[in-house]
Design a protein around this motif. Structure first.
Motif, short mmCIF file in Angstrom:
data_model
loop_
_atom_site.label_atom_id
_atom_site.label_comp_id
_atom_site.label_asym_id
_atom_site.label_seq_id
_atom_site.Cartn_x
_atom_site.Cartn_y
_atom_site.Cartn_z
N ASP A 102 12.06 23.36 25.22
CA ASP A 102 12.50 21.98 25.38
C ASP A 102 13.99 22.01 25.71
OD1 ASP A 102 10.09 20.62 24.81
OD2 ASP A 102 10.38 21.00 22.67
N GLN A 103 14.38 21.26 26.75
CA GLN A 103 15.76 21.31 27.22
C GLN A 103 16.63 20.30 26.50
OE1 GLN A 103 16.68 23.75 29.95
NE2 GLN A 103 14.87 24.43 28.83
N ASP A 104 16.92 20.56 25.23
CA ASP A 104 17.84 19.70 24.50
C ASP A 104 19.27 20.08 24.85
OD1 ASP A 104 18.43 22.01 23.04
OD2 ASP A 104 17.20 21.43 21.34
N ASP A 105 20.22 19.39 24.26
CA ASP A 105 21.62 19.62 24.61
C ASP A 105 22.08 21.05 24.32
OD1 ASP A 105 21.78 17.01 25.44
OD2 ASP A 105 22.80 16.28 23.65
N VAL A 106 21.58 21.63 23.23
CA VAL A 106 21.99 22.98 22.86
C VAL A 106 21.48 24.00 23.86
CG1 VAL A 106 21.80 24.77 21.08
CG2 VAL A 106 22.13 22.39 20.41
N VAL A 107 20.21 23.91 24.21
CA VAL A 107 19.62 24.85 25.17
C VAL A 107 20.27 24.68 26.55
CG1 VAL A 107 17.50 25.48 26.41
CG2 VAL A 107 17.43 25.04 23.95
N GLU A 108 20.45 23.43 26.95
CA GLU A 108 21.06 23.18 28.26
C GLU A 108 22.47 23.76 28.34
OE1 GLU A 108 22.71 19.47 30.94
OE2 GLU A 108 20.97 19.12 29.65
N ALA A 109 23.27 23.55 27.30
CA ALA A 109 24.65 24.07 27.30
C ALA A 109 24.66 25.59 27.36
CB ALA A 109 25.39 23.58 26.06
N ALA A 110 23.74 26.23 26.62
CA ALA A 110 23.69 27.69 26.63
C ALA A 110 23.28 28.23 28.00
CB ALA A 110 22.71 28.17 25.55
N LEU A 111 22.32 27.57 28.63
CA LEU A 111 21.88 28.01 29.95
C LEU A 111 22.94 27.75 31.02
CD1 LEU A 111 18.14 26.90 29.83
CD2 LEU A 111 18.99 29.25 29.91
N ARG A 112 23.67 26.65 30.90
CA ARG A 112 24.76 26.39 31.85
C ARG A 112 25.81 27.51 31.75
NH1 ARG A 112 25.27 21.50 34.40
NH2 ARG A 112 23.79 19.87 33.78
N LYS A 113 26.13 27.90 30.53
CA LYS A 113 27.09 28.99 30.35
C LYS A 113 26.55 30.28 30.96
CE LYS A 113 29.84 31.42 26.86
NZ LYS A 113 30.18 31.51 25.42
N ALA A 114 25.25 30.55 30.76
CA ALA A 114 24.64 31.73 31.33
C ALA A 114 24.62 31.67 32.85
CB ALA A 114 23.22 31.90 30.79
N GLY A 115 24.63 30.47 33.39
CA GLY A 115 24.67 30.32 34.84
C GLY A 115 25.95 30.83 35.47
N GLY A 116 26.98 31.04 34.64
CA GLY A 116 28.23 31.63 35.13
C GLY A 116 28.41 33.07 34.68
N ASP A 117 27.33 33.69 34.22
CA ASP A 117 27.38 35.07 33.72
C ASP A 117 27.84 36.03 34.83
OD1 ASP A 117 26.04 36.59 31.13
OD2 ASP A 117 25.97 37.85 32.92
N GLY A 118 28.45 37.14 34.42
CA GLY A 118 28.90 38.13 35.39
C GLY A 118 27.79 38.95 36.00
N ASP A 119 26.58 38.88 35.44
CA ASP A 119 25.45 39.64 35.95
C ASP A 119 24.55 38.72 36.78
OD1 ASP A 119 22.51 40.74 35.70
OD2 ASP A 119 23.84 42.45 35.22
N ALA A 120 24.21 39.15 37.99
CA ALA A 120 23.43 38.30 38.90
C ALA A 120 22.06 37.97 38.36
CB ALA A 120 23.31 38.98 40.27
N ARG A 121 21.44 38.92 37.63
CA ARG A 121 20.11 38.67 37.08
C ARG A 121 20.15 37.56 36.04
NH1 ARG A 121 19.62 44.93 35.66
NH2 ARG A 121 21.72 44.31 35.00
N VAL A 122 21.18 37.54 35.24
CA VAL A 122 21.31 36.49 34.22
C VAL A 122 21.52 35.13 34.89
CG1 VAL A 122 22.57 35.72 32.18
CG2 VAL A 122 22.28 38.18 32.62
N ARG A 123 22.38 35.09 35.88
CA ARG A 123 22.62 33.83 36.60
C ARG A 123 21.32 33.31 37.22
NH1 ARG A 123 26.84 36.82 38.74
NH2 ARG A 123 25.99 36.73 40.86
N HIS A 124 20.56 34.21 37.82
CA HIS A 124 19.31 33.80 38.46
C HIS A 124 18.34 33.21 37.45
CE1 HIS A 124 15.58 33.82 40.61
NE2 HIS A 124 15.09 34.83 39.92
N MET A 125 18.15 33.88 36.32
CA MET A 125 17.22 33.39 35.31
C MET A 125 17.68 32.05 34.73
SD MET A 125 14.88 35.62 35.39
CE MET A 125 14.58 37.36 35.75
N ALA A 126 18.99 31.92 34.49
CA ALA A 126 19.52 30.68 33.93
C ALA A 126 19.36 29.53 34.91
CB ALA A 126 20.99 30.87 33.55
#
Length: 217
Positions: free
Chosen positions: A86-110
């Motif tokens: 479920d995409q609540d505020d906590v999950v969404e914020a964590a995934l947004r941060k992962a979207g800027g990860d230094g690893d391309a695989r992490v960014r893709h999954m996020a």
């Protein structure tokens, strides 16, 4: 061989033959299972992601913690599993941060987790999911990620908004990567030559010629 669990998992179910979860759940805590994502074995990695995503919401906190792990395969696996949370505020914020990860695989999954409605329990996406996709298509450091996003947009899967159209036009004007250009040309040709109400044989020749024309502009 791709590590993308979306190629092996559809809406929380393993494709036939992909195997069973590698660990009896009673023998490992969620935190231990998350840490086991740090493996070079792609099959085990996918199966562990499957175990974690099908165990939501019980595995949620361990997955959120795993997004901060020092191992990129752990972070990527957690982002992949959270796609089904479920995409609540906590999950969404964590995934947004992962979207800027230094690893391309992490960014893709996020990015996938933030923008794929069919995977969500309630079918809801973050409000600016199209903006996230467009920004990644234009600016992600990984050309593979940019191509993936272009593939997710090229057939109008997220609509044909002015924002998406402008992004594909920019690729045709500025990018030299042939796969990106082909996907942009495919989108733009479909805008130029609507196919609705026409039989395949009536539009395919004209449409294909327009794709080729746009690719070489």
């Amino acid at each position: 061989d791709s590590l993308d669990p979306a190629e092996h998992v559809r809406h929380g179910k393993l494709i036939a033959g992909a195997g069973r979860p590698p660990y009896p759940r009673r023998t490992m805590t969620w935190d231990e299972l998350v840490r086991s994502l740090d493996t070079p074995n792609k099959t085990v990695w996918r199966e562990t992601v499957h175990t974690l995503l099908t165990s939501l919401p019980a595995s949620r906190d361990a997955l959120l913690d795993g997004l901060l792990d020092e191992k990129p395969m752990v972070r990527a696996g957690c982002a992949a599993a959270l796609d089904h949370a479920d995409q609540d505020d906590v999950v969404e914020a964590a995934l947004r941060k992962a979207g800027g990860d230094g690893d391309a695989r992490v960014r893709h999954m996020a990015l996938h987790a933030l923008s794929c409605a069919p995977c969500k329990p309630d079918g809801c996406l973050v409000e600016d999911s199209v903006t996230l996709l467009v920004e990644a298509m234009l600016h992600d450091p990984s050309i593979r990620n940019r191509r993936r996003v272009a593939g997710e947009l090229m057939w109008g899967q997220h609509g044909r908004t002015p924002q998406i159209t402008a992004a594909f036009a920019r690729i045709l004007a500025e990018d030299s990567d042939q796969k990106l250009r082909h996907r942009a040309a495919t989108y733009m040709a479909s805008n130029d030559l609507p196919r609705e109400g026409r039989h395949y044989g009536e539009w395919i020749g004209e449409w294909s010629a327009r794709v080729e024309e746009l690719e070489v502009l």
